[in-house]
Design an enzyme around this catalytic site. Structure first.
Site, PDB file in Angstrom:
ATOM      1  N   HIS A 189       0.817  -1.222   0.000  1.00  0.00           N
ATOM      2  CA  HIS A 189       0.000   0.000   0.000  1.00  0.00           C
ATOM      3  C   HIS A 189       0.850   1.271   0.000  1.00  0.00           C
ATOM      4  O   HIS A 189       0.333   2.358  -0.265  1.00  0.00           O
ATOM      5  CB  HIS A 189      -1.015  -0.013   1.154  1.00  0.00           C
ATOM      6  CG  HIS A 189      -0.450   0.265   2.507  1.00  0.00           C
ATOM      7  ND1 HIS A 189      -0.138  -0.731   3.413  1.00  0.00           N
ATOM      8  CD2 HIS A 189      -0.164   1.426   3.134  1.00  0.00           C
ATOM      9  CE1 HIS A 189       0.308  -0.194   4.534  1.00  0.00           C
ATOM     10  NE2 HIS A 189       0.302   1.115   4.389  1.00  0.00           N
TER      11      HIS A 189
ATOM     12  N   ASP B  25      -0.179  -7.639   1.306  1.00  0.00           N
ATOM     13  CA  ASP B  25       0.321  -6.264   1.428  1.00  0.00           C
ATOM     14  C   ASP B  25       1.845  -6.246   1.596  1.00  0.00           C
ATOM     15  O   ASP B  25       2.377  -5.792   2.615  1.00  0.00           O
ATOM     16  CB  ASP B  25      -0.372  -5.558   2.589  1.00  0.00           C
ATOM     17  CG  ASP B  25      -0.058  -4.067   2.641  1.00  0.00           C
ATOM     18  OD1 ASP B  25       0.347  -3.506   1.605  1.00  0.00           O
ATOM     19  OD2 ASP B  25      -0.225  -3.468   3.727  1.00  0.00           O
TER      20      ASP B  25
ATOM     21  N   GLN C  65       0.888   5.496  12.124  1.00  0.00           N
ATOM     22  CA  GLN C  65       1.018   6.089  10.804  1.00  0.00           C
ATOM     23  C   GLN C  65       2.482   6.458  10.526  1.00  0.00           C
ATOM     24  O   GLN C  65       3.150   7.036  11.380  1.00  0.00           O
ATOM     25  CB  GLN C  65       0.144   7.344  10.678  1.00  0.00           C
ATOM     26  CG  GLN C  65      -1.347   7.078  10.635  1.00  0.00           C
ATOM     27  CD  GLN C  65      -1.997   7.140  12.011  1.00  0.00           C
ATOM     28  OE1 GLN C  65      -1.473   7.765  12.919  1.00  0.00           O
ATOM     29  NE2 GLN C  65      -3.131   6.502  12.160  1.00  0.00           N
ATOM     30  N   GLY C  66       2.945   6.105   9.347  1.00  0.00           N
ATOM     31  CA  GLY C  66       4.337   6.352   8.994  1.00  0.00           C
ATOM     32  C   GLY C  66       5.235   5.161   9.232  1.00  0.00           C
ATOM     33  O   GLY C  66       6.380   5.138   8.778  1.00  0.00           O
ATOM     34  N   ASP C  67       4.742   4.154   9.949  1.00  0.00           N
ATOM     35  CA  ASP C  67       5.518   2.931  10.189  1.00  0.00           C
ATOM     36  C   ASP C  67       5.200   1.834   9.180  1.00  0.00           C
ATOM     37  O   ASP C  67       5.847   0.780   9.182  1.00  0.00           O
ATOM     38  CB  ASP C  67       5.259   2.397  11.603  1.00  0.00           C
ATOM     39  CG  ASP C  67       5.844   3.284  12.683  1.00  0.00           C
ATOM     40  OD1 ASP C  67       6.975   3.765  12.488  1.00  0.00           O
ATOM     41  OD2 ASP C  67       5.178   3.512  13.703  1.00  0.00           O
ATOM     42  N   SER C  68       4.201   2.063   8.317  1.00  0.00           N
ATOM     43  CA  SER C  68       3.815   1.055   7.325  1.00  0.00           C
ATOM     44  C   SER C  68       5.022   0.606   6.512  1.00  0.00           C
ATOM     45  O   SER C  68       5.872   1.423   6.125  1.00  0.00           O
ATOM     46  CB  SER C  68       2.768   1.631   6.374  1.00  0.00           C
ATOM     47  OG  SER C  68       1.537   1.815   7.017  1.00  0.00           O
TER      48      SER C  68
END
Length: 257
Positions: free
Chosen positions: A66, A113, A210-213
């Site tokens: 993603h 993913d 958020q931002g660690d994906s």
């Protein structure tokens, strides 16, 4: 491919013998996690850290699909930054030549993913840049295993990103229990056999965010998961969900060459 395969065999033997900014974590340094890199995205003239990835070998990193998808996606609007503890500064910056999202991504919720991303030039290994071992195909982690997230993401859901690398220890959670909780949502979310749920069950407070994906879920220095999705961050009832690397090992080995 041969080198990666050798790493997998070594990891398999070790396992057999031994049998988002991070929420609730602590500051750390890149020397403790030399396989993590920042994924930066470009908006107009400006670049900013948006995801993370994991070094497989000198030319490929593993991230979340993603982070490398969407109608407006362009490989030239992504790059990686390696070898630094600091968000968006230091280390080395390398542009990308292609990404290979897993073919199952987009067909069933967040299943599949994972993305292999090819670098335009080879990484030079050091104490702050190094590949990470991964599990053999099909290896299942037990429940209650201590695992670690690392990253530069927000320290609370919707909060500010961290300026430095942080880490946090959590525990693997029974997949069936996790699946039943996500199935209870007004719009049910599907947890598949290709996912790992982890957190502090019924307590919360620790998670990727958020931002660690695309970043790591480690067990004892081995990359076991890739940060994927969840309901908010560090929720007590809904654990964070990562893609299980061992579901994709054969695909990784076949394509990261």
């Amino acid at each position: 491919m041969a080198k990666l395969a050798c790493v997998l065999l070594l990891v398999a033997a070790a396992v057999c013998t031994d049998a988002k900014r991070i929420v609730g974590g602590n500051p750390t340094d890149i020397q403790s996690y030399p396989s993590i890199v920042q994924v930066e995205s470009r908006t107009g003239l400006f670049w900013g850290q948006s995801c993370a990835a994991n070094i497989l070998n000198s030319r490929y990193v593993l991230s979340a699909a993603h982070c490398f998808a969407g109608l407006l996606f362009n490989i030239n609007s992504r790059r990686i930054r390696a070898g630094t503890s600091n968000r968006a500064s230091g280390g080395i910056v390398i542009t990308l030549t292609r990404r290979i999202n897993h073919p199952s991504y987009g067909s069933l919720g967040m299943d599949g993913d994972v993305s292999l991303v090819q670098l335009s030039s080879a990484l030079v290994y050091s104490d702050s840049i190094a590949p990470v071992p991964i599990l053999p195909q099909g290896f299942e982690l037990p429940d209650g295993l201590p695992v670690v997230h690392a990253g530069w993401g927000t320290t609370s859901s919707g909060g500010l990103a961290s300026s430095i690398l942080r880490d946090v220890q959590i525990f693997t959670i029974n997949r069936d229990l996790c699946a039943s909780r996500y199935a209870s949502l007004f719009i049910p979310q599907r947890v598949t056999e290709n996912m790992i749920c982890a957190g502090i069950l019924d307590v919360g407070g620790k998670d990727a965010c958020q931002g660690d994906s695309g970043g790591p879920l480690y067990y004892d220095g081995i990359l076991v998961g890739v940060v994927s999705w969840g309901r908010g961050c560090a929720d007590a009832f809904f654990p964070g969900v990562s893609a299980a690397v061992s579901s994709y090992t054969d695909w990784i080995v076949a394509n990261a060459v």
